[in-house]
Design a protein around this motif. Structure first.
Motif, PDB file in Angstrom:
ATOM      1  N   VAL A   1       0.963  -1.383   0.078  1.00 35.05           N
ATOM      2  CA  VAL A   1       0.137   0.068  -0.096  1.00 35.05           C
ATOM      3  C   VAL A   1       1.065   1.345   0.222  1.00 35.05           C
ATOM      4  CG1 VAL A   1      -1.601   1.262   1.187  1.00 35.05           C
ATOM      5  CG2 VAL A   1      -1.983  -1.158   1.232  1.00 35.05           C
ATOM      6  N   PHE A   2       1.871   1.284   0.779  1.00 36.54           N
ATOM      7  CA  PHE A   2       2.808   2.592   0.957  1.00 36.54           C
ATOM      8  C   PHE A   2       3.415   2.792  -0.201  1.00 36.54           C
ATOM      9  CE2 PHE A   2       6.508   5.038   2.477  1.00 36.54           C
ATOM     10  CZ  PHE A   2       5.585   5.808   3.242  1.00 36.54           C
ATOM     11  N   TYR A   3       3.857   1.882  -1.060  1.00 39.29           N
ATOM     12  CA  TYR A   3       4.637   1.853  -2.355  1.00 39.29           C
ATOM     13  C   TYR A   3       3.843   1.578  -3.337  1.00 39.29           C
ATOM     14  CZ  TYR A   3       8.904   2.460   0.462  1.00 39.29           C
ATOM     15  OH  TYR A   3       9.622   2.980   1.459  1.00 39.29           O
ATOM     16  N   ALA A   4       2.390   1.649  -3.457  1.00 42.29           N
ATOM     17  CA  ALA A   4       1.750   1.414  -4.602  1.00 42.29           C
ATOM     18  C   ALA A   4       2.019   1.865  -5.850  1.00 42.29           C
ATOM     19  CB  ALA A   4       0.062   1.952  -3.967  1.00 42.29           C
TER      20      ALA A   4
ATOM     21  N   ARG B 213      -5.417  -2.166   0.983  1.00 42.55           N
ATOM     22  CA  ARG B 213      -4.713  -3.419   0.324  1.00 42.55           C
ATOM     23  C   ARG B 213      -5.413  -4.002  -0.512  1.00 42.55           C
ATOM     24  NH1 ARG B 213      -3.870  -7.216   5.601  1.00 42.55           N
ATOM     25  NH2 ARG B 213      -2.880  -5.291   6.427  1.00 42.55           N
ATOM     26  N   ALA B 214      -6.542  -4.122  -0.416  1.00 38.74           N
ATOM     27  CA  ALA B 214      -7.398  -4.757  -1.350  1.00 38.74           C
ATOM     28  C   ALA B 214      -7.344  -4.027  -2.728  1.00 38.74           C
ATOM     29  CB  ALA B 214      -8.933  -5.125  -0.995  1.00 38.74           C
ATOM     30  N   ARG B 215      -7.697  -2.679  -2.732  1.00 40.82           N
ATOM     31  CA  ARG B 215      -7.714  -1.778  -3.823  1.00 40.82           C
ATOM     32  C   ARG B 215      -6.550  -1.652  -4.512  1.00 40.82           C
ATOM     33  NH1 ARG B 215     -11.210   1.394  -0.473  1.00 40.82           N
ATOM     34  NH2 ARG B 215      -9.548   2.683   0.077  1.00 40.82           N
ATOM     35  N   VAL B 216      -5.456  -1.873  -3.930  1.00 41.59           N
ATOM     36  CA  VAL B 216      -4.134  -1.668  -4.426  1.00 41.59           C
ATOM     37  C   VAL B 216      -3.740  -2.978  -5.083  1.00 41.59           C
ATOM     38  CG1 VAL B 216      -1.548  -1.629  -3.982  1.00 41.59           C
ATOM     39  CG2 VAL B 216      -2.998  -0.023  -2.977  1.00 41.59           C
ATOM     40  N   ALA B 217      -4.123  -4.280  -4.276  1.00 43.44           N
ATOM     41  CA  ALA B 217      -3.758  -5.264  -5.053  1.00 43.44           C
ATOM     42  C   ALA B 217      -4.806  -5.621  -6.362  1.00 43.44           C
ATOM     43  CB  ALA B 217      -4.210  -6.440  -4.044  1.00 43.44           C
ATOM     44  N   ALA B 218      -5.993  -5.165  -6.267  1.00 38.20           N
ATOM     45  CA  ALA B 218      -6.676  -5.253  -7.661  1.00 38.20           C
ATOM     46  C   ALA B 218      -6.170  -4.384  -8.610  1.00 38.20           C
ATOM     47  CB  ALA B 218      -8.121  -4.816  -7.230  1.00 38.20           C
ATOM     48  N   GLY B 219      -5.387  -3.575  -8.318  1.00 38.09           N
ATOM     49  CA  GLY B 219      -4.755  -2.501  -9.306  1.00 38.09           C
ATOM     50  C   GLY B 219      -3.514  -2.935  -9.858  1.00 38.09           C
ATOM     51  N   LEU B 220      -3.020  -3.985  -9.451  1.00 41.25           N
ATOM     52  CA  LEU B 220      -1.653  -4.600  -9.899  1.00 41.25           C
ATOM     53  C   LEU B 220      -1.776  -5.164 -11.208  1.00 41.25           C
ATOM     54  CD1 LEU B 220      -0.327  -6.293  -6.711  1.00 41.25           C
ATOM     55  CD2 LEU B 220       0.537  -4.194  -7.456  1.00 41.25           C
ATOM     56  N   GLN B 221      -0.765  -4.985 -12.106  1.00 43.68           N
ATOM     57  CA  GLN B 221      -0.614  -5.666 -13.547  1.00 43.68           C
ATOM     58  C   GLN B 221       0.079  -6.821 -13.414  1.00 43.68           C
ATOM     59  OE1 GLN B 221      -2.357  -3.722 -15.864  1.00 43.68           O
ATOM     60  NE2 GLN B 221      -2.849  -2.516 -14.042  1.00 43.68           N
ATOM     61  N   ALA B 222      -0.752  -7.850 -13.820  1.00 42.38           N
ATOM     62  CA  ALA B 222      -0.035  -9.254 -13.808  1.00 42.38           C
ATOM     63  C   ALA B 222      -0.553 -10.127 -14.779  1.00 42.38           C
ATOM     64  CB  ALA B 222      -0.257  -9.885 -12.530  1.00 42.38           C
ATOM     65  N   GLU B 223       0.271 -11.064 -15.597  1.00 38.89           N
ATOM     66  CA  GLU B 223      -0.370 -11.811 -16.650  1.00 38.89           C
ATOM     67  C   GLU B 223      -1.048 -13.064 -15.758  1.00 38.89           C
ATOM     68  OE1 GLU B 223       0.232 -11.501 -19.721  1.00 38.89           O
ATOM     69  OE2 GLU B 223       1.316  -9.686 -19.407  1.00 38.89           O
ATOM     70  N   PHE B 224      -0.499 -13.422 -14.759  1.00 38.89           N
ATOM     71  CA  PHE B 224      -1.233 -14.372 -13.654  1.00 38.89           C
ATOM     72  C   PHE B 224      -1.455 -14.171 -12.421  1.00 38.89           C
ATOM     73  CE2 PHE B 224      -1.865 -18.856 -11.767  1.00 38.89           C
ATOM     74  CZ  PHE B 224      -3.017 -19.183 -12.239  1.00 38.89           C
TER      75      PHE B 224
END
Length: 358
Positions: free
Chosen positions: A130-133, A159-170
């Protein structure tokens, strides 16, 4: 066209026979091999998966086996509670030494974001995520692993909002906690793991939430189960007990906070100075001084209040214990907590009482 390609990949995945990577430094048990193959097939066509095996069944090694098959796709991000991060680095070095494991701990390790390439696994915790989102969300990760993924079950948290905003192939969620507790928690977990599968939160609440709250096993619950079932794998210890050793040991390493380290260093220095000042004293008395000093240092490593009941310093070890106990409680397990210092157990009980944990 995109939907057609996705359907073709889904159909072809059923005939895949994934092979455990030859460079995995572990012999997988039968159920772990099946879990790895399930993950590999899903990774062939789906954007994510939830591995919900019971605690102690080896979710980490199954995930590492998958990471090895996806090594060339891009860097890996593992997000886990602080007390689990050390274990990830240790397990990567043990089972997949070809990876470059980096433990990101914020300002003390800023250079770890440099040269994020295939073969690099960056391990961090949910607070730093979250701190380094912006930094984390600015990278396209080959694979994202959310360990103890119940940490994102509340969609309203940062934490849920930041995790949902991550870019990942899987995306891979690991949790030993049953996910059928509340429909809103299920939506949040899948929003971070398989974005879009369950639609918007408002639409999900309208279609499933209210109906399931009224009738747990009604048509809405059955429809929701059909949607999420292909993406969830959960095995209980009782189902695979014949393959398990009598006991599974896990060491949780804890790094003291800077104030705790300063306290520890002051005690250690004062003891060394005192011993140096009595170098010619009675040997038996010196042995007693050394043993007393060792006990004080052990107390300082447990909780500062064991040395000074009025201390306002927190305890890193107590925080780590509460993380583990929270996971055990959510999974329905019981726990036995031991300490040589009964005064330490009193502090543990105080913390548990404050959280209404019996």
């Amino acid at each position: 066209a995109r939907r057609g390609r996705l359907l073709d990949r889904a159909r072809s995945s059923t005939s895949l026979e994934p092979v455990v990577p030859s460079d995995l430094g572990a012999e997988l048990r039968d159920y772990q091999r099946a879990g790895f193959q399930w993950l590999a097939r899903l990774a062939h066509w789906a954007p994510g998966a939830c591995l919900c095996d019971d605690m102690g069944l080896g979710k980490t090694v199954q995930a590492i086996a998958l990471l090895l098959t996806r090594r060339a796709i891009g860097p890996v991000l593992v997000v886990a509670p602080t007390s689990v991060g050390f274990n990830w680095v240790r397990e990567l070095k043990r089972f997949a030494p070809s990876f470059e494991a980096r433990l990101f701990r914020g300002a003390t390790t800023p250079g770890l974001f440099e040269d994020l390439r295939p073969g690099v696994v960056l391990v961090t915790n949910y607070e730093l995520l979250v701190f380094y989102a912006p930094a984390f969300q600015g990278v396209t990760w080959g694979t994202l692993v959310l360990d103890e993924a119940q940490a994102v079950k509340n969609s309203g948290t940062h934490r849920a909002r930041v995790a949902a905003g991550l870019q990942a192939e899987f995306r891979l969620a690991l949790t030993g906690t049953p996910i059928e507790n509340r429909t809103e928690e299920l939506w949040s977990l899948f929003n971070t793991t398989l974005p879009g599968l369950l639609g918007s939160q408002e639409g999900f609440r309208e279609r499933f939430g209210s109906a399931i709250e009224r009738q747990r096993s009604g048509p809405a619950a059955q429809a929701l189960a059909r949607i999420v079932r292909p993406f969830i794998l959960r095995r209980l210890k009782g189902e695979v007990a014949r393959e398990l050793p009598a006991r599974t040991d896990m060491n949780v390493e804890v790094i003291l906070s800077a104030p705790e380290q300063a306290l520890y260093a002051r005690i250690r220095r004062s003891v060394l100075d005192a011993l140096a000042g009595h170098s010619g004293g009675n040997p038996a008395q010196r042995r007693f001084q050394v043993l007393t000093a060792m006990m004080r240092l052990r107390q300082a490593a447990c909780h500062p209040r064991l040395l000074d009941p009025t201390s306002k310093l927190g305890s890193s070890k107590l925080n780590a214990l509460l993380e583990v106990l929270g996971e055990l409680q959510e999974e329905g397990h019981r726990a036995l907590v031991f300490s040589q210092f009964t005064s330490h157990l009193a502090l543990v009980r105080e913390a548990l009482d404050a959280r209404a944990i019996t």
